[in-house]
Design an enzyme around this catalytic site. Sequence first.
Site, PDB file in Angstrom:
ATOM      1  N   GLU A 266       0.818  -1.202   0.000  1.00  0.00           N
ATOM      2  CA  GLU A 266       0.000   0.000   0.000  1.00  0.00           C
ATOM      3  C   GLU A 266       0.856   1.259   0.000  1.00  0.00           C
ATOM      4  OE1 GLU A 266      -3.354  -1.037   2.635  1.00  0.00           O
ATOM      5  OE2 GLU A 266      -3.324   1.097   3.122  1.00  0.00           O
ATOM      6  N   HIS A 284      -8.486   1.362   1.482  1.00  0.00           N
ATOM      7  CA  HIS A 284      -8.294   1.322   2.946  1.00  0.00           C
ATOM      8  C   HIS A 284      -9.269   2.283   3.656  1.00  0.00           C
ATOM      9  CE1 HIS A 284      -5.117   0.266   6.215  1.00  0.00           C
ATOM     10  NE2 HIS A 284      -6.336   0.346   6.726  1.00  0.00           N
TER      11      HIS A 284
HETATM   12  C1  DGY Z   1      -6.726   0.841  11.728  1.00  0.00           C
HETATM   13  O1  DGY Z   1      -7.235   1.569  12.582  1.00  0.00           O
HETATM   14  O2  DGY Z   1      -5.796   0.088  11.987  1.00  0.00           O
HETATM   15  C2  DGY Z   1      -7.318   0.874  10.342  1.00  0.00           C
HETATM   16  O3  DGY Z   1      -6.635   0.135   9.435  1.00  0.00           O
HETATM   17  C3  DGY Z   1      -7.510   2.291   9.859  1.00  0.00           C
HETATM   18  O4  DGY Z   1      -8.617   2.736  10.478  1.00  0.00           O
END
Ligand code: DGY
Length: 326
Positions: A266, A284
């Site tokens: 990513e 995401h």
């Molecule tokens: C997290 O909080 O770890 C998520 O991937 C993003 O909100």
Amino acid sequence: MAAGHLYVTRDLGPEPMELLRNSGWKLVVHPDRDLPPARAALLDGVRGAAGIITLLTEAMDAELFDCAGPKLQVVSAVSVGTDNIDIEAASRRGITVTNTPDVLTDATADLAMGLLLALNRRIVEADAFLRRGEAWSWGPRLFLGRDLAEEVLGIVGYGRIGEALAKRARAFGMRVVAAGSGSAQNGGVERMPLDQLLATADVLSLHAPLTEQTRHLLGAQQIASMKPDAVIINTARGPLIDENALVEALKAKRIRGAGLDVFEHEPKIHPDLLELDNVVVTPHIGSAGEQTRTRMALLAVKNALAVLNGQDPAHPVNGHQKHCFA
Ligand code: DGY
């Protein structure tokens, strides 16, 4: 020694920013609202900081902690996942790390359920079909999908989000099984070892944190052991899946599809994923509910301010450790 500033790696929205502005701490906020600071700007910004409020897009590692220097007391993540933070390196320096669990549970489970529905009822494919303007009429075999109530959902990592997804899936009549550690109550969910779950699930949804043990939890071998018409949902972390192996399996139709909110490298996405009809991708956005994001940012701000003001934060990841250099 002056107190140091609070470095914030992105504008967090009106309410959390106001709380920060009223905190009495000097703020340095990365000016770009949409993109993370480049590494050099980040290292520069944290120099002499007492606290850092970070998103999951920034690597918080030993080099950065050393660059920040001895005033750094807290790294507060605006996320539940803390795999971007070297917790051990922080602990060794007496830096408290905090995160934002609970407040994003429902939003993330909603998105996982949305991906599940999109794949099982081919919503994105059907939408694209209509937009292409192809001739069509109602037909008994047009865009046949899968009936949720006859499917088994396999949840890997049965914590808060896994449990919230199980609740939703059961409301749709799905049988739910779960593997892996997690704090959730069973609540009618059958627990089984991962290999049994892989062979049982029609829909596999990942909810494990990313650690060295869970990296490539799903590789070629695990995917090959799944049902040929199974789908995989990932709203957790991209590196839980070997993306090359997934692409190969999807192309060869060794599994039916994938719904991916997160990616191995990513923000890069394996280009072949974008060419495949049996894949639904989102950038995401698991926790991207307006209210959820405000709650996450407020919690991260409060966690940071608690540590800086000598109190216990609500969500320490490595225990509340007094700063050894203070
Ligand atoms: C997290 O909080 O770890 C998520 O991937 C993003 O909100």
